[in-house]
Design an enzyme around this catalytic site. Structure first.
Site, mmCIF file in Angstrom:
data_model
loop_
_atom_site.group_PDB
_atom_site.id
_atom_site.type_symbol
_atom_site.label_atom_id
_atom_site.label_comp_id
_atom_site.label_asym_id
_atom_site.label_seq_id
_atom_site.Cartn_x
_atom_site.Cartn_y
_atom_site.Cartn_z
ATOM 1 N N HIS A 261 0.849 -1.197 0.000
ATOM 2 C CA HIS A 261 0.000 0.000 0.000
ATOM 3 C C HIS A 261 0.872 1.229 0.000
ATOM 4 C CE1 HIS A 261 -3.173 2.820 1.048
ATOM 5 N NE2 HIS A 261 -4.000 1.893 0.579
ATOM 6 N N ASP A 311 -8.023 -5.107 -0.380
ATOM 7 C CA ASP A 311 -8.512 -5.977 -1.457
ATOM 8 C C ASP A 311 -8.252 -7.454 -1.194
ATOM 9 O OD1 ASP A 311 -9.704 -4.166 -3.181
ATOM 10 O OD2 ASP A 311 -7.781 -3.527 -3.982
HETATM 11 N N1 ACO Z 1 3.837 -7.699 -4.818
HETATM 12 C C1 ACO Z 1 5.166 -7.757 -4.998
HETATM 13 N N2 ACO Z 1 5.981 -6.702 -4.844
HETATM 14 C C2 ACO Z 1 5.395 -5.551 -4.475
HETATM 15 C C3 ACO Z 1 4.017 -5.423 -4.257
HETATM 16 C C4 ACO Z 1 3.240 -6.567 -4.443
HETATM 17 N N3 ACO Z 1 1.928 -6.524 -4.274
HETATM 18 N N4 ACO Z 1 3.734 -4.163 -3.884
HETATM 19 C C5 ACO Z 1 4.894 -3.511 -3.885
HETATM 20 N N5 ACO Z 1 5.894 -4.343 -4.225
HETATM 21 C C6 ACO Z 1 7.311 -4.018 -4.332
HETATM 22 C C7 ACO Z 1 7.616 -3.405 -5.692
HETATM 23 O O1 ACO Z 1 7.965 -4.366 -6.648
HETATM 24 C C8 ACO Z 1 8.763 -2.497 -5.360
HETATM 25 O O2 ACO Z 1 9.928 -3.252 -5.234
HETATM 26 P P1 ACO Z 1 11.330 -2.721 -5.815
HETATM 27 O O3 ACO Z 1 11.588 -1.467 -5.025
HETATM 28 O O4 ACO Z 1 12.263 -3.840 -5.538
HETATM 29 O O5 ACO Z 1 11.064 -2.460 -7.252
HETATM 30 C C9 ACO Z 1 8.400 -1.994 -3.954
HETATM 31 O O6 ACO Z 1 7.572 -2.987 -3.386
HETATM 32 C C10 ACO Z 1 7.689 -0.657 -3.977
HETATM 33 O O7 ACO Z 1 6.590 -0.729 -4.881
HETATM 34 P P2 ACO Z 1 5.885 0.554 -5.514
HETATM 35 O O8 ACO Z 1 5.026 0.111 -6.644
HETATM 36 O O9 ACO Z 1 6.884 1.633 -5.789
HETATM 37 O O10 ACO Z 1 5.034 1.039 -4.290
HETATM 38 P P3 ACO Z 1 3.701 1.846 -4.381
HETATM 39 O O11 ACO Z 1 3.584 2.626 -3.151
HETATM 40 O O12 ACO Z 1 3.592 2.597 -5.651
HETATM 41 O O13 ACO Z 1 2.680 0.616 -4.436
HETATM 42 C C11 ACO Z 1 0.702 -0.478 -4.761
HETATM 43 C C12 ACO Z 1 1.435 0.599 -3.962
HETATM 44 C C13 ACO Z 1 0.466 0.027 -6.191
HETATM 45 C C14 ACO Z 1 -0.642 -0.737 -4.096
HETATM 46 C C15 ACO Z 1 1.541 -1.780 -4.794
HETATM 47 O O14 ACO Z 1 1.803 -2.241 -3.491
HETATM 48 C C16 ACO Z 1 0.897 -2.861 -5.636
HETATM 49 O O15 ACO Z 1 1.072 -2.881 -6.869
HETATM 50 N N6 ACO Z 1 0.098 -3.784 -4.975
HETATM 51 C C17 ACO Z 1 -0.602 -4.800 -5.716
HETATM 52 C C18 ACO Z 1 -1.917 -4.220 -6.259
HETATM 53 C C19 ACO Z 1 -2.924 -3.997 -5.149
HETATM 54 O O16 ACO Z 1 -3.122 -4.811 -4.278
HETATM 55 N N7 ACO Z 1 -3.614 -2.853 -5.247
HETATM 56 C C20 ACO Z 1 -4.663 -2.480 -4.291
HETATM 57 C C21 ACO Z 1 -4.189 -1.386 -3.379
HETATM 58 S S1 ACO Z 1 -5.436 -0.946 -2.197
HETATM 59 C C22 ACO Z 1 -6.561 -0.129 -3.109
HETATM 60 O O17 ACO Z 1 -6.262 0.556 -4.052
HETATM 61 C C23 ACO Z 1 -7.946 -0.268 -2.785
#
Ligand code: ACO
Length: 374
Positions: A261, A311
């Site tokens: 998140h 989610d």
């Molecule tokens: N699975 C695997 N790795 C992840 C995940 C995940 N779900 N979420 C983050 N990471 C990792 C990324 O790969 C990244 O790693 P790196 O630095 O080695 O490249 C690091 O964590 C940071 O990720 P970002 O995308 O920069 O973090 P951000 O704050 O933008 O992400 C997000 C937030 C988009 C929700 C992300 O965690 C994600 O894609 N989750 C999966 C989708 C999801 O569940 N969305 C629902 C969110 S809640 C809602 O909107 C209602």
């Protein structure tokens, strides 16, 4: 102009003030207008929470009755909208259809150009009341089933389940579903709410702002993740398969839906409530969805130190409530319409056009070459 690379994705950028939702990402706390989310889910109905978000205080019995009556009176949708749903390809995404229907609904609002706060509040009530009807009709039309008229004696949660299934829902299912609606009601400047606020900040109308929000919620990094979680749980099938499945995905650098998140650095408090519901539903009705989910949670914690978001457990909870997975994200909209409207009503009151800037990294100056010479 700030060119700080950290502002990519507007991480931690404060663009407005709000009295609606407080998210404490470091301690995993969430409150609406000062009331802790777990307190609201334990003690309130979804309608009370909507009233709170729209008026800033919890309703009296009289206020709640009047509010519910207004919602109930606005549940029917125009026949032209039903025709549009019937004409849509049956295989089209429910989120796409919902977005189109909400946009089309504006044509039937004779007060569309009225910018008074009363008129905007009325448009919010109409959308809140009609979105569940659009979804239930689209689902029943998809399955060639007879349409069920809204039941004015039922609250939003019970009426939704009734119109979807065609029979009065079990009280315990209704209460769980009502709590799910409360949990998803508002969440600060998440992507869809921000999209709604950007649209409202141009002084465009409520329908346009909500159309923007629905298109944004659909994305798999936002509301679309809940459906993706269910696809994953179905692929895993049993708890003992989770380890290989998740490790394989992580090796391929795939994202595991329902984890991580932008704001919560610890567990999302909504996931905690949904996790308990999932556990209870599995113990009451059987299956292994909660067990698989727990296994994934442990693996993700160990491998990536990532916690589940709202989610993740919503997927198993909705499935155990017998709701098909293609409706998970649309149901998010049934709830979040309350937060979107609260946020845009707040935006209109103290508006300033939202217009950020980009750090230009393209060519500075190029010699023009006429088309015939390129
Ligand atoms: N699975 C695997 N790795 C992840 C995940 C995940 N779900 N979420 C983050 N990471 C990792 C990324 O790969 C990244 O790693 P790196 O630095 O080695 O490249 C690091 O964590 C940071 O990720 P970002 O995308 O920069 O973090 P951000 O704050 O933008 O992400 C997000 C937030 C988009 C929700 C992300 O965690 C994600 O894609 N989750 C999966 C989708 C999801 O569940 N969305 C629902 C969110 S809640 C809602 O909107 C209602």
């Amino acid at each position: 102009m700030s060119t700080d690379k950290n502002s990519k994705g507007l991480d931690d950028i404060v663009v407005t003030s709000s009295e609606l939702t407080l998210i404490d990402g470091s301690s995993g706390k969430l409150s609406y207008c000062g009331y802790d989310i777990s307190n609201l889910t334990s003690n309130c109905s979804f309608e009370e929470v909507i009233f709170l978000l729209w008026h800033g205080s919890l309703p009296s019995i009289n206020e709640l009755d009047n509010f519910k009556a207004k919602i109930n009176q606005n549940r029917h949708i125009p026949p032209q909208l039903i025709s549009l749903i019937r004409q849509s390809p049956k295989e089209s995404s429910t989120m796409d259809l919902l977005r189109t229907c909400v946009s089309y609904l504006s044509s039937f609002d004779s007060d569309l150009l009225d910018t008074s706060s009363d008129s905007r509040m009325n448009a919010s009530i109409k959308l809140l009341a009609k979105i569940p009807t659009i979804l239930c009709y689209s689902e029943r039309i998809r399955h060639n089933q007879e349409l069920i008229e809204p039941n004015p004696d039922l609250d939003i949660a019970a009426n939704f389940l009734y119109m979807l299934k065609g029979k009065l829902p079990d009280d315990s299912f209704t209460r769980i579903f009502d709590k799910c609606l409360i949990i998803h009601a508002d969440h600060g400047l998440n992507a869809s709410t921000f999209a709604a606020r950007v649209t409202a900040s141009t002084l465009s109308d409520v329908y346009s702002a909500i159309t923007s929000a629905i298109g944004t919620l659909k994305g798999p990094l936002h509301g679309g993740a809940n459906e993706a979680v269910m696809i994953m749980l179905n692929e895993i099938k049993k708890p003992e398969n989770a380890q290989n499945y998740i490790l394989d995905k992580l090796k391929k650098k795939d994202r595991i839906m329902g984890f991580g998140h932008r704001v919560y650095k610890t567990i999302d408090p909504r996931a905690v409530i949904l996790c308990n519901m999932s556990k209870q539903l599995q113990s009451d009705y059987g299956g292994v969805l909660y067990d698989i989910s727990m296994e994934i949670e442990n693996i993700m914690d160990r491998e990536k130190n990532l916690k589940p978001n709202v989610d993740f457990y919503a997927a198993s909870v909705y499935t155990m409530l017998n709701i098909p997975s293609h409706l998970f994200t649309p149901i998010f909209a049934v709830s979040r319409i309350s937060g979107w409207c609260a946020q845009i009503l707040e935006q209109y009151v103290d508006n300033r056009l939202i217009r950020p800037r980009a750090n230009y990294i393209g060519y500075k100056s190029r010699t023009f070459i006429p088309l015939k010479d390129r």
